[in-house]
Scaffold this active site. Structure first.
Site, PDB file in Angstrom:
ATOM      1  N   ARG A  68       3.110  -0.801  98.233  1.00  0.00           N
ATOM      2  CA  ARG A  68       1.797  -1.061  98.721  1.00  0.00           C
ATOM      3  C   ARG A  68       1.183  -2.521  99.640  1.00  0.00           C
ATOM      4  O   ARG A  68       2.773  -2.911 100.202  1.00  0.00           O
ATOM      5  CB  ARG A  68       1.725  -2.091  97.362  1.00  0.00           C
ATOM      6  CG  ARG A  68       0.463  -3.697  97.446  1.00  0.00           C
ATOM      7  CD  ARG A  68       1.410  -4.835  97.209  1.00  0.00           C
ATOM      8  NE  ARG A  68       0.204  -5.245  97.056  1.00  0.00           N
ATOM      9  CZ  ARG A  68       0.181  -7.202  96.610  1.00  0.00           C
ATOM     10  NH1 ARG A  68       1.467  -8.071  96.054  1.00  0.00           N
ATOM     11  NH2 ARG A  68      -0.606  -7.945  96.866  1.00  0.00           N
ATOM     12  N   LYS A 117      10.481  -5.010  94.444  1.00  0.00           N
ATOM     13  CA  LYS A 117       9.884  -3.997  93.483  1.00  0.00           C
ATOM     14  C   LYS A 117       9.220  -3.162  93.346  1.00  0.00           C
ATOM     15  O   LYS A 117       9.377  -2.169  94.034  1.00  0.00           O
ATOM     16  CB  LYS A 117       8.402  -5.108  93.084  1.00  0.00           C
ATOM     17  CG  LYS A 117       8.521  -6.865  92.688  1.00  0.00           C
ATOM     18  CD  LYS A 117       7.409  -7.200  92.166  1.00  0.00           C
ATOM     19  CE  LYS A 117       6.776  -8.050  92.028  1.00  0.00           C
ATOM     20  NZ  LYS A 117       5.659  -9.142  92.213  1.00  0.00           N
ATOM     21  N   HIS A 147      -6.302  -8.163  96.096  1.00  0.00           N
ATOM     22  CA  HIS A 147      -6.128  -7.677  94.766  1.00  0.00           C
ATOM     23  C   HIS A 147      -6.641  -6.645  94.821  1.00  0.00           C
ATOM     24  O   HIS A 147      -7.267  -6.114  93.773  1.00  0.00           O
ATOM     25  CB  HIS A 147      -6.212  -8.105  94.151  1.00  0.00           C
ATOM     26  CG  HIS A 147      -5.391 -10.269  94.016  1.00  0.00           C
ATOM     27  ND1 HIS A 147      -6.275 -10.717  93.722  1.00  0.00           N
ATOM     28  CD2 HIS A 147      -4.261  -9.721  93.926  1.00  0.00           C
ATOM     29  CE1 HIS A 147      -5.256 -11.779  93.481  1.00  0.00           C
ATOM     30  NE2 HIS A 147      -4.360 -11.348  94.084  1.00  0.00           N
ATOM     31  N   ASN A 189       6.664  -2.653  96.154  1.00  0.00           N
ATOM     32  CA  ASN A 189       6.369  -3.225  97.020  1.00  0.00           C
ATOM     33  C   ASN A 189       7.206  -4.643  97.199  1.00  0.00           C
ATOM     34  O   ASN A 189       8.008  -5.539  96.618  1.00  0.00           O
ATOM     35  CB  ASN A 189       5.754  -4.296  95.433  1.00  0.00           C
ATOM     36  CG  ASN A 189       4.668  -5.495  95.725  1.00  0.00           C
ATOM     37  OD1 ASN A 189       5.102  -5.816  97.267  1.00  0.00           O
ATOM     38  ND2 ASN A 189       3.955  -5.841  95.527  1.00  0.00           N
ATOM     39  N   GLU A 195      -1.331  -1.990  89.186  1.00  0.00           N
ATOM     40  CA  GLU A 195      -1.416  -1.442  90.311  1.00  0.00           C
ATOM     41  C   GLU A 195      -0.332  -0.136  90.801  1.00  0.00           C
ATOM     42  O   GLU A 195      -0.774   0.348  91.378  1.00  0.00           O
ATOM     43  CB  GLU A 195      -1.581  -2.541  91.680  1.00  0.00           C
ATOM     44  CG  GLU A 195      -1.711  -3.659  91.308  1.00  0.00           C
ATOM     45  CD  GLU A 195      -2.264  -5.022  91.363  1.00  0.00           C
ATOM     46  OE1 GLU A 195      -1.219  -5.579  90.952  1.00  0.00           O
ATOM     47  OE2 GLU A 195      -2.357  -5.690  92.690  1.00  0.00           O
ATOM     48  N   GLY A 255      -4.363 -14.591  87.943  1.00  0.00           N
ATOM     49  CA  GLY A 255      -2.795 -14.169  88.475  1.00  0.00           C
ATOM     50  C   GLY A 255      -1.983 -15.870  88.997  1.00  0.00           C
ATOM     51  O   GLY A 255      -3.302 -16.896  89.061  1.00  0.00           O
ATOM     52  N   ASN A 256      -1.149 -15.424  89.987  1.00  0.00           N
ATOM     53  CA  ASN A 256      -0.858 -16.563  90.761  1.00  0.00           C
ATOM     54  C   ASN A 256      -1.314 -16.710  91.465  1.00  0.00           C
ATOM     55  O   ASN A 256      -2.118 -17.948  92.214  1.00  0.00           O
ATOM     56  CB  ASN A 256       0.148 -16.429  91.685  1.00  0.00           C
ATOM     57  CG  ASN A 256       1.642 -17.621  91.424  1.00  0.00           C
ATOM     58  OD1 ASN A 256       0.551 -19.043  91.050  1.00  0.00           O
ATOM     59  ND2 ASN A 256       2.750 -17.220  91.305  1.00  0.00           N
ATOM     60  N   GLY A 257      -2.105 -15.612  92.758  1.00  0.00           N
ATOM     61  CA  GLY A 257      -3.057 -15.817  93.111  1.00  0.00           C
ATOM     62  C   GLY A 257      -3.897 -15.387  93.181  1.00  0.00           C
ATOM     63  O   GLY A 257      -3.822 -14.544  91.353  1.00  0.00           O
ATOM     64  N   ARG A 317      -2.928 -22.753  96.319  1.00  0.00           N
ATOM     65  CA  ARG A 317      -3.628 -22.429  96.830  1.00  0.00           C
ATOM     66  C   ARG A 317      -5.118 -23.352  96.545  1.00  0.00           C
ATOM     67  O   ARG A 317      -5.344 -23.314  95.168  1.00  0.00           O
ATOM     68  CB  ARG A 317      -4.143 -21.375  97.531  1.00  0.00           C
ATOM     69  CG  ARG A 317      -2.900 -20.416  97.781  1.00  0.00           C
ATOM     70  CD  ARG A 317      -3.150 -19.040  98.645  1.00  0.00           C
ATOM     71  NE  ARG A 317      -2.858 -17.823  98.391  1.00  0.00           N
ATOM     72  CZ  ARG A 317      -2.730 -16.845  98.069  1.00  0.00           C
ATOM     73  NH1 ARG A 317      -3.366 -16.714  96.680  1.00  0.00           N
ATOM     74  NH2 ARG A 317      -1.478 -16.158  98.117  1.00  0.00           N
ATOM     75  N   ASN A 321      -3.196 -13.082  79.607  1.00  0.00           N
ATOM     76  CA  ASN A 321      -1.921 -14.031  78.643  1.00  0.00           C
ATOM     77  C   ASN A 321      -3.007 -15.130  78.168  1.00  0.00           C
ATOM     78  O   ASN A 321      -2.088 -15.711  77.150  1.00  0.00           O
ATOM     79  CB  ASN A 321      -1.213 -14.009  79.398  1.00  0.00           C
ATOM     80  CG  ASN A 321       0.226 -12.962  78.855  1.00  0.00           C
ATOM     81  OD1 ASN A 321       0.335 -11.944  77.836  1.00  0.00           O
ATOM     82  ND2 ASN A 321      -0.171 -12.766  80.862  1.00  0.00           N
ATOM     83  N   HIS A 343      -9.045 -11.104  88.470  1.00  0.00           N
ATOM     84  CA  HIS A 343      -7.498 -11.323  88.238  1.00  0.00           C
ATOM     85  C   HIS A 343      -7.456 -12.510  88.861  1.00  0.00           C
ATOM     86  O   HIS A 343      -7.147 -13.213  89.601  1.00  0.00           O
ATOM     87  CB  HIS A 343      -7.669  -9.985  89.762  1.00  0.00           C
ATOM     88  CG  HIS A 343      -6.453 -10.349  89.993  1.00  0.00           C
ATOM     89  ND1 HIS A 343      -5.757  -8.548  89.731  1.00  0.00           N
ATOM     90  CD2 HIS A 343      -4.519 -10.797  90.241  1.00  0.00           C
ATOM     91  CE1 HIS A 343      -3.951  -9.015  90.174  1.00  0.00           C
ATOM     92  NE2 HIS A 343      -3.879 -10.541  90.901  1.00  0.00           N
TER      93      HIS A 343
HETATM   94  P1  ADP Z   1       1.136 -12.807  90.612  1.00  0.00           P
HETATM   95  O1  ADP Z   1      -0.086 -13.135  90.998  1.00  0.00           O
HETATM   96  O2  ADP Z   1       2.195 -13.369  91.289  1.00  0.00           O
HETATM   97  O3  ADP Z   1       1.535 -11.415  90.867  1.00  0.00           O
HETATM   98  P2  ADP Z   1       0.724 -12.486  87.604  1.00  0.00           P
HETATM   99  O4  ADP Z   1      -0.328 -11.691  87.869  1.00  0.00           O
HETATM  100  O5  ADP Z   1       1.966 -12.012  87.537  1.00  0.00           O
HETATM  101  O6  ADP Z   1       1.759 -13.118  89.519  1.00  0.00           O
HETATM  102  O7  ADP Z   1       0.638 -14.209  87.023  1.00  0.00           O
HETATM  103  C1  ADP Z   1       1.591 -15.201  87.309  1.00  0.00           C
HETATM  104  C2  ADP Z   1       0.548 -16.143  86.357  1.00  0.00           C
HETATM  105  O8  ADP Z   1       0.582 -15.730  85.431  1.00  0.00           O
HETATM  106  C3  ADP Z   1       1.880 -17.222  86.552  1.00  0.00           C
HETATM  107  O9  ADP Z   1       2.544 -18.613  87.166  1.00  0.00           O
HETATM  108  C4  ADP Z   1       1.603 -18.053  85.078  1.00  0.00           C
HETATM  109  O10 ADP Z   1       0.919 -18.953  85.493  1.00  0.00           O
HETATM  110  C5  ADP Z   1       0.605 -17.294  84.320  1.00  0.00           C
HETATM  111  N1  ADP Z   1       0.930 -16.565  82.915  1.00  0.00           N
HETATM  112  C6  ADP Z   1       1.820 -15.501  82.501  1.00  0.00           C
HETATM  113  N2  ADP Z   1       1.899 -15.492  81.064  1.00  0.00           N
HETATM  114  C7  ADP Z   1       0.972 -16.492  80.616  1.00  0.00           C
HETATM  115  C8  ADP Z   1       0.582 -17.435  79.718  1.00  0.00           C
HETATM  116  N3  ADP Z   1       1.027 -16.524  78.163  1.00  0.00           N
HETATM  117  N4  ADP Z   1      -0.225 -18.163  79.300  1.00  0.00           N
HETATM  118  C9  ADP Z   1      -0.762 -18.624  80.459  1.00  0.00           C
HETATM  119  N5  ADP Z   1      -0.151 -18.279  81.418  1.00  0.00           N
HETATM  120  C10 ADP Z   1       0.372 -17.375  81.827  1.00  0.00           C
END
Ligand code: ADP
Length: 399
Positions: free
Chosen positions: A91, A14, A180, A7, A384, A210-212, A241, A335, A208
């Site tokens: 990816r 990665k 995603h 990736n 993924e 995550g950050n995005g 965003r 998480n 999904h």
């Molecule tokens: P990316 O989109 O970069 O792949 P990830 O899916 O790894 O991102 O998600 C990263 C985000 O998940 C972090 O910015 C954080 O906000 C959130 N995150 C990760 N662990 C925790 C946690 N224990 N509690 C709350 N938020 C978390």
């Protein structure tokens, strides 16, 4: 068969190497700050501790060279020769309307990826570079592209077209593509498995987060709508965003803040979302901490975030007509018990009943709903890389 999954981002790379006889991850890692001061590689073999290799890497070729050297390293490696890597899966973010599935890379595919640069100017160029570098350093290994957009190609026109003249869709391909896709596909398949029913029969909403972040409506294993659009900017509030916004805000901002198109796009992608609202961080761990210490802006950012996810879940319930499960995945979805609780709040009317005790869990595949809930709430860690490795194996084996 050993398969390497790559990736490649603009300054990062990665990787994971799989032994496909049992789908185990032999090693994984990442290179960061490629072309910048302080570049390093972090590598982990199996369950061993991470090792860090600091090295000045000017470009992706040097980074990939170090990855291969590390994979072959006597002490930390997992292969004796590069020829043991039978295929490489990449990816790739954007395939436009060209591919609705993964493909073995050849010259035609490379051309198509280059044509899609216009649609994903930040993502496709490093993805393409990753393919070029691997072709150079591992010339015998076939390469496969697995696209973020592919899974969403099943969306109907009613969901993917915007309310602008159709001519613009024909001329420039302006439409919803969604992203995603590999993650939504993986977790929706796992969800059907957990429900004990064929994927073709179940209706799920996958979140999904995550950050995005994006939500998708999946009917019988097919994506029928998703919150990200022409670019990953649309939909949910994200780390940085803005997500959904009245389009009239864009020219207004350009005029009032004296921004050009690049600046406004940069602003909406990098300075908004929960970061812009909380003024604390884009990382939910930091925002949740600040909110718990009484920071009201941090709390507002969280409340806006939860509300928008819940709104999309409601909209997609209407799109699907009925729902068997809501799935949470990615960094935050896996998480943060808070995000799952707050999203599921007020969804009792449609049969969602989260078990708050079961919900106190992180990062494992588990049904979080009360025993008699009509709509299941599932926590499914995404994978993924595994999907990329599987698709790569399948395409390589069938050629
Ligand atoms: P990316 O989109 O970069 O792949 P990830 O899916 O790894 O991102 O998600 C990263 C985000 O998940 C972090 O910015 C954080 O906000 C959130 N995150 C990760 N662990 C925790 C946690 N224990 N509690 C709350 N938020 C978390």
């Amino acid at each position: 068969m050993k398969i390497l999954v790559i990736n490649c981002g603009s300054s990062s790379l990665k990787y994971q190497i799989f032994d496909m006889s049992d789908e185990s991850v032999l090693a994984k890692g990442l290179v960061e700050k490629i072309g910048l001061p302080g570049s390093f590689l972090k590598h982990r073999r199996g369950d061993e501790d991470n090792i860090i290799v600091e090295s000045n890497m000017q470009n992706h070729e040097e980074a990939m060279g170090l990855v291969i050297d590390t994979l072959m390293d006597e002490k930390y490696g997992v292969v004796k020769s590069v020829d043991e890597i039978k295929a490489v899966g990449h990816r790739v973010v954007h395939a436009g309307e060209r591919y609705a599935g993964s493909v073995l890379i050849n010259e035609d595919v490379m051309q198509a990826l280059k044509q899609c640069i216009e649609l994903a100017p930040l993502h496709n160029p490093p993805n393409i570079m990753g393919v070029d570098v691997c072709a150079k350093l591992m010339p015998k290994a076939p390469q496969v592209a697995v696209f973020d957009t592919a899974f969403h190609q099943t969306m109907p026109q009613t969901a993917y077209l915007y309310g602008i003249p159709l001519e613009l869709y024909r001329k420039y391909g302006i439409r919803r593509y969604g992203f995603h896709g590999t993650s939504h596909r993986y977790v929706s398949e796992r969800a059907a498995h957990m429900l004990g029913r064929p994927a073709g029969e179940v209706k799920v909403i996958t979140c999904h987060l995550g950050n995005g972040a994006s939500v998708a409506a999946i009917d019988g294993g097919k994506s029928v709508d998703t919150s990200m659009g022409f670019t990953p900017l649309e939909g949910l509030l994200m780390g940085t965003r803005s997500g959904d916004l009245d389009p009239a805000v864009v020219p207004f901002l350009m005029e009032k803040e004296n921004m050009n198109s690049e600046q406004v796009s940069n602003f909406l992608n990098k300075k908004c979302g929960v970061m812009g609202i909380s003024e604390v961080s884009s990382d939910f761990r930091v925002i949740e901490q600040a909110a718990s210490e009484g920071n009201s802006q941090a709390q507002l950012a969280l409340d806006m975030y939860y509300y928008r996810v819940r709104k999309y879940v409601g909209a997609y319930a209407a799109a699907l007509g009925s729902v068997d499960a809501i799935v949470f995945t990615a960094g935050l979805g896996e998480n943060s018990p808070e995000v799952r609780e707050e999203v599921c709040k007020h969804l009792g009317f449609m049969g969602v009943k989260l078990d708050l005790t079961k919900n106190r869990v992180r990062g494992k595949e588990v049904d979080l709903s009360s025993d008699n809930a009509k709509v299941k709430v599932l926590l499914i860690p995404t994978n993924e890389e595994l999907i990329i490795a599987r698709d790569t194996k399948e395409l390589v084996s069938s050629h």
